[in-house]
Write a protein that holds these residues in place. Sequence first.
Motif, PDB file in Angstrom:
ATOM      1  N   HIS A  81     -89.758  17.194  29.615  1.00  0.00           N
ATOM      2  CA  HIS A  81     -90.570  15.978  29.583  1.00  0.00           C
ATOM      3  C   HIS A  81     -91.153  15.773  28.182  1.00  0.00           C
ATOM      4  CE1 HIS A  81     -94.324  13.666  31.218  1.00  0.00           C
ATOM      5  NE2 HIS A  81     -93.387  12.835  30.771  1.00  0.00           N
ATOM      6  N   ALA A  84     -88.419  14.623  25.818  1.00  0.00           N
ATOM      7  CA  ALA A  84     -88.018  13.246  26.140  1.00  0.00           C
ATOM      8  C   ALA A  84     -89.004  12.254  25.543  1.00  0.00           C
ATOM      9  CB  ALA A  84     -87.929  13.069  27.654  1.00  0.00           C
ATOM     10  N   GLN A 149     -84.646   4.676  30.354  1.00  0.00           N
ATOM     11  CA  GLN A 149     -85.108   6.046  30.175  1.00  0.00           C
ATOM     12  C   GLN A 149     -83.937   7.026  30.144  1.00  0.00           C
ATOM     13  OE1 GLN A 149     -87.955   5.912  33.584  1.00  0.00           O
ATOM     14  NE2 GLN A 149     -89.432   6.708  32.111  1.00  0.00           N
ATOM     15  N   VAL A 150     -82.947   6.794  30.979  1.00  0.00           N
ATOM     16  CA  VAL A 150     -81.776   7.654  30.997  1.00  0.00           C
ATOM     17  C   VAL A 150     -81.055   7.611  29.649  1.00  0.00           C
ATOM     18  CG1 VAL A 150     -79.461   7.941  31.974  1.00  0.00           C
ATOM     19  CG2 VAL A 150     -81.419   7.597  33.495  1.00  0.00           C
ATOM     20  N   MET A 153     -83.170   9.456  26.999  1.00  0.00           N
ATOM     21  CA  MET A 153     -83.180  10.913  27.128  1.00  0.00           C
ATOM     22  C   MET A 153     -81.838  11.529  26.773  1.00  0.00           C
ATOM     23  SD  MET A 153     -85.499  11.467  30.543  1.00  0.00           S
ATOM     24  CE  MET A 153     -87.007  10.521  30.720  1.00  0.00           C
ATOM     25  N   ARG A 154     -80.744  10.867  27.207  1.00  0.00           N
ATOM     26  CA  ARG A 154     -79.423  11.425  26.963  1.00  0.00           C
ATOM     27  C   ARG A 154     -78.972  11.226  25.510  1.00  0.00           C
ATOM     28  NH1 ARG A 154     -76.648  14.578  28.396  1.00  0.00           N
ATOM     29  NH2 ARG A 154     -74.710  13.681  29.185  1.00  0.00           N
ATOM     30  N   LEU A 159     -81.063  15.365  26.023  1.00  0.00           N
ATOM     31  CA  LEU A 159     -81.277  16.127  27.244  1.00  0.00           C
ATOM     32  C   LEU A 159     -80.005  16.147  28.078  1.00  0.00           C
ATOM     33  CD1 LEU A 159     -84.266  15.574  26.362  1.00  0.00           C
ATOM     34  CD2 LEU A 159     -84.843  15.516  28.799  1.00  0.00           C
ATOM     35  N   GLU A 163     -81.611  18.061  33.054  1.00  0.00           N
ATOM     36  CA  GLU A 163     -82.955  17.921  32.498  1.00  0.00           C
ATOM     37  C   GLU A 163     -83.463  16.490  32.641  1.00  0.00           C
ATOM     38  OE1 GLU A 163     -83.339  21.275  29.021  1.00  0.00           O
ATOM     39  OE2 GLU A 163     -82.024  19.571  28.638  1.00  0.00           O
ATOM     40  N   THR A 164     -82.571  15.528  32.421  1.00  0.00           N
ATOM     41  CA  THR A 164     -82.947  14.127  32.598  1.00  0.00           C
ATOM     42  C   THR A 164     -83.335  13.867  34.047  1.00  0.00           C
ATOM     43  OG1 THR A 164     -81.447  13.456  30.816  1.00  0.00           O
ATOM     44  CG2 THR A 164     -82.183  11.737  32.326  1.00  0.00           C
ATOM     45  N   VAL A 175     -78.463  10.083  37.768  1.00  0.00           N
ATOM     46  CA  VAL A 175     -78.506   9.948  36.306  1.00  0.00           C
ATOM     47  C   VAL A 175     -77.142   9.549  35.772  1.00  0.00           C
ATOM     48  CG1 VAL A 175     -78.781  11.201  34.125  1.00  0.00           C
ATOM     49  CG2 VAL A 175     -80.427  11.540  35.981  1.00  0.00           C
TER      50      VAL A 175
END
Length: 205
Positions: A81, A84, A149-150, A153-154, A159, A163-164, A175
């Motif tokens: 978190h 991210a 958000q995906v 994060m990726r 991540l 983890e995502t 995800v």
Amino acid sequence: MEGVAQPDRQEVTAFLRAWSGGDRDALDRMIPIVYKELRRLAHRHIRRERPDHSLQTTALVNEAYLRLVEYNRMQWQDRAHFFAVSAQLMRRILIGYARRHNLKRGAGILHVTLDEAAIAVAGAGRATDLIALDDALNALSRFDPRKVQVVEMRFFGGLSLDETAEVLKVSAITVRRDLRTARAWLYRELTGGTDDGLPALETSR
């Protein structure tokens, strides 16, 4: 985390919880543990800048740190978190820098390829700039923030799927589906492509 050195999970999580609980010094005690990874995240962004860009890796990490200090009331979940959020902050810093300096679309800032950004469908190798990508992500966030958000994060945070999923409290399958749908939507938005052969956008609400 894929290709990422892994600071001690329990130690970082303990610092984050202490910070959330009101220990203002916890962030300063944690930073030396995660500094190498924060630099990796910063370099992930900076390496796509123009060679003469004035904002360098260390400066980006320092600016992110100053903004993280303001997050003292956030209920941090864990190390994933934290990274991210850090990656998202760095993206916002660079976008803000570009807009403040009146760098127009296509003017050379942070050029990425759609494939490199992990948001392209097969065969798409066209380049775009980060301001255009940011505009597209903002448009997507208005009706499906989780898919944004995906992508953050990726792509920006590096991540893993697991983890995502952990940060977003969804399954890894969700995800993967969100990423596939988001990259198809962004491809259409950034290239003016048609819907032919691309999945329809299913909102996560």
